[in-house]
Design an enzyme around this catalytic site. Structure first.
Site, mmCIF file in Angstrom:
data_model
loop_
_atom_site.group_PDB
_atom_site.id
_atom_site.type_symbol
_atom_site.label_atom_id
_atom_site.label_comp_id
_atom_site.label_asym_id
_atom_site.label_seq_id
_atom_site.Cartn_x
_atom_site.Cartn_y
_atom_site.Cartn_z
ATOM 1 N N ALA A 67 0.870 -1.175 0.000
ATOM 2 C CA ALA A 67 0.000 0.000 0.000
ATOM 3 C C ALA A 67 0.906 1.223 0.000
ATOM 4 O O ALA A 67 2.057 1.155 0.440
ATOM 5 C CB ALA A 67 -0.881 -0.012 1.238
ATOM 6 N N GLY A 112 0.417 -4.999 0.834
ATOM 7 C CA GLY A 112 -0.783 -5.091 -0.004
ATOM 8 C C GLY A 112 -0.499 -5.727 -1.361
ATOM 9 O O GLY A 112 -1.403 -6.310 -1.970
ATOM 10 N N GLU A 115 -0.588 -9.328 -0.715
ATOM 11 C CA GLU A 115 -1.992 -9.684 -0.488
ATOM 12 C C GLU A 115 -2.764 -9.743 -1.810
ATOM 13 O O GLU A 115 -3.649 -10.577 -1.990
ATOM 14 C CB GLU A 115 -2.638 -8.683 0.476
ATOM 15 C CG GLU A 115 -2.061 -8.774 1.882
ATOM 16 C CD GLU A 115 -2.606 -7.707 2.805
ATOM 17 O OE1 GLU A 115 -2.261 -6.517 2.591
ATOM 18 O OE2 GLU A 115 -3.378 -8.040 3.709
ATOM 19 N N GLU A 135 4.224 -5.122 7.480
ATOM 20 C CA GLU A 135 3.361 -4.134 8.156
ATOM 21 C C GLU A 135 3.758 -3.893 9.611
ATOM 22 O O GLU A 135 3.687 -2.776 10.106
ATOM 23 C CB GLU A 135 1.886 -4.582 8.088
ATOM 24 C CG GLU A 135 1.220 -4.351 6.736
ATOM 25 C CD GLU A 135 1.467 -5.464 5.727
ATOM 26 O OE1 GLU A 135 2.312 -6.341 5.992
ATOM 27 O OE2 GLU A 135 0.793 -5.466 4.679
#
Ligand code: COA
Length: 261
Positions: A67, A112, A115, A135
């Site tokens: 992200a 992300g 993911e 993270e």
């Protein structure tokens, strides 16, 4: 299909390729990119001309490095929940896509980005790929479904080690863990490898492929009875023209000509 700024979306021979295209930011997922991914997928959900999807990243360095950290820094307790739910929702759209989705991982797949790859049905990677969920090094945790999908894919022990250390693993380790199906030497070999896999998949009955995806996905959802999903799909498959064609072609000793009906 609308025009996009952060992704490329093109197609050939029934296979669409969605490329996250922010190479100067290692293809980090900002909100605008996530929105475009959603729009692109929703735009082809019912498009019969599109039979499969490949997701990859621009450049030779990264699939997606997570992200966008600049945007993460603006999150708080309230908008953070929405941020997580929005990402989960988009990745669920990919996981539930009724046509095969292959992640072609050409470099860093972090946070992300990892993911996103986990939401795809099949993952292939080049040897320069690196996987990680860093993270916790930022004081947060994976929020786009990674805690669930990685655990389902490789089990609790390895999954927890990856998430608790935040460290990256290399492509060979990812292969040994079962994260990726196939490993190729260099990024330029990824799309041909994905096309080869799709060639084998796409000769089969399209509706049956969708039903396999639906049934296998049900194995990861506690609120759904996977066996019931499988039986429902099985019975629905028997109503299709492609079932008749498959049986007839076998008896007539010829390749089937499936139409997706
Ligand atoms: N969000 C926003 N920008 C990112 C980013 C992310 N997740 N990952 C990389 N970038 C940007 C860098 O800020 C840099 O931009 P700049 O040139 O404007 O400074 C550019 O992409 C290149 O990255 P850089 O860090 O210089 O490359 P590197 O080869 O030295 O390191 C990584 C590569 C992937 C190890 C490193 O970029 C990194 O750790 N990224 C963050 C990964 C992460 O924590 N992701 C999870 C977020 S939840």
């Amino acid at each position: 299909m609308p025009s996009f700024k952060h992704i490329l979306f093109d197609g050939r021979d029934g296979v669409s390729t969605l490329t996250i295209n922010r190479p100067d930011k290692l293809n980090a997922l900002n909100n605008a990119t996530l929105k475009e991914i959603r729009e692109a997928i929703q735009g082809v959900l019912d498009d019969r001309n599109i039979k499969a999807l490949i997701i990859t990243g621009s450049g030779e360095k990264a699939f997606v490095a997570g992200a966008d950290i600049g945007e993460l820094s603006e999150l708080n307790e309230l908008n953070g929940r929405k941020f997580s739910e929005n990402g989960q929702d988009i990745f669920e759209l990919i996981e539930n896509f009724h046509k095969p989705v292959i992640a072609a991982i050409n470099g860093f797949a972090l946070g992300g980005g990892f993911e996103l790859a986990l939401a795809c049905h099949i993952r292939i990677a080049s040897k320069n790929a690196r996987f990680g969920l860093p993270e916790v090094t930022l004081g947060i945790l994976p929020g786009f479904g990674g805690t669930q999908r990685l655990t389902h894919l490789i089990g609790k022990g390895r999954s927890l080690e990856m998430m608790l250390t935040g460290e990256m693993i290399d492509a060979e380790t990812g292969y040994n863990y079962g994260i990726i199906n196939h490993l190729v030497d260099t990024p330029d070999l990824l799309l041909p490898a994905a096309q080869d896999i799709l060639k084998k998949i796409l000769r089969n009955a399209p509706l049956a492929l969708g039903m396999v995806i639906e049934s296998v996905n049900a194995a990861n959802r506690f609120e759904i009875n996977g066996y019931q999903t499988e039986s429902n799909c099985f019975s629905n498959a028997l109503k299709t023209n492609d079932f008749n064609e498959g049986i007839r072609a076998f008896l007539e000793k010829r390749p089937p000509e499936f139409t997706g009906d």
